[in-house]
Design an enzyme around this catalytic site. Structure first.
Site, PDB file in Angstrom:
ATOM      1  N   SER A  71      -8.783   0.887  -3.164  1.00  0.00           N
ATOM      2  CA  SER A  71      -7.457   0.449  -3.591  1.00  0.00           C
ATOM      3  C   SER A  71      -7.500  -0.055  -5.031  1.00  0.00           C
ATOM      4  CB  SER A  71      -6.922  -0.635  -2.643  1.00  0.00           C
ATOM      5  OG  SER A  71      -5.560  -0.849  -2.854  1.00  0.00           O
TER       6      SER A  71
ATOM      7  N   SER B 176       0.802  -1.232   0.000  1.00  0.00           N
ATOM      8  CA  SER B 176       0.000   0.000   0.000  1.00  0.00           C
ATOM      9  C   SER B 176       0.827   1.270   0.000  1.00  0.00           C
ATOM     10  CB  SER B 176      -0.959   0.000   1.189  1.00  0.00           C
ATOM     11  OG  SER B 176      -1.911  -1.020   1.020  1.00  0.00           O
TER      12      SER B 176
ATOM     13  N   LYS C 247       0.592   2.852  -3.401  1.00  0.00           N
ATOM     14  CA  LYS C 247      -0.546   3.720  -3.704  1.00  0.00           C
ATOM     15  C   LYS C 247      -0.415   5.067  -3.004  1.00  0.00           C
ATOM     16  CE  LYS C 247      -3.905   0.551  -5.414  1.00  0.00           C
ATOM     17  NZ  LYS C 247      -3.597  -0.745  -4.861  1.00  0.00           N
TER      18      LYS C 247
END
Length: 171
Positions: free
Chosen positions: A120, A60, A63
């Protein structure tokens, strides 16, 4: 992980804690599943570190860096919430999590950001990367360059979505 600098004005008086969990271990990755890194955002002083310099997949964090570059483009006036983001065949083909948009569809950047954060959405990450840099590969190079500017000397990005890539690594 090395101290991050740059946006301290937004974090005045804050202590920042980063924690990472690795879903699957690899022989070249850290032995433990967890790492933690806490800094004083005003001074950059490390308050706590556990396995902070062990290589692992950024997941993550990828991102977050994608969004960081998007917000830089917005601040520079190059993008805004209404900027249309076109979905390419490559973006549409990225595995879930995704919005399942078809190649040629467009989505306003504001909606794309709202899809990227809670859902996501991997397809949206690729579409944004392609919009900003022309290709996801070029965007990943820009992400790695930004990581270097922030002091993340051991971080290498190879994609905008965070799906595993053996060459994509952070500490």
């Amino acid at each position: 992980m090395h101290a991050m600098t740059g946006r301290r004005g937004m974090l005045a008086g804050a202590v920042v804690l980063f924690t990472f969990t690795v879903a699957a271990a690899s022989p070249v990755r850290a032995d433990g599943r967890h790492a933690a890194f806490m800094i004083d955002a005003n001074s950059g002083r490390v308050l706590y570190a556990k396995s902070a310099d062990e290589p692992r997949y950024p997941a993550s964090l990828t991102k977050m860096m994608t969004l960081y570059l998007v917000f830089e483009q917005i601040e520079a006036g190059k993008l805004d919430a209404n900027t249309p983001i076109k979905i390419s065949a490559q973006a549409a083909a990225v595995p879930p999590s995704k919005l399942d948009l078809d190649p040629g569809d467009t989505i306003p950047l504001g909606a794309a950001i709202r899809a990227l954060v809670p859902k996501s959405a991997n397809d949206i990450a690729v579409a944004i990367a392609e919009h900003i840099s022309g290709t996801e590969v070029a965007f990943a190079r820009a992400m790695t360059a930004k990581a270097r500017q922030l002091g993340m000397r051991s971080t290498v990005f190879r994609n905008a979505h965070g799906l595993p890539d053996t060459e994509q690594v952070t500490t």
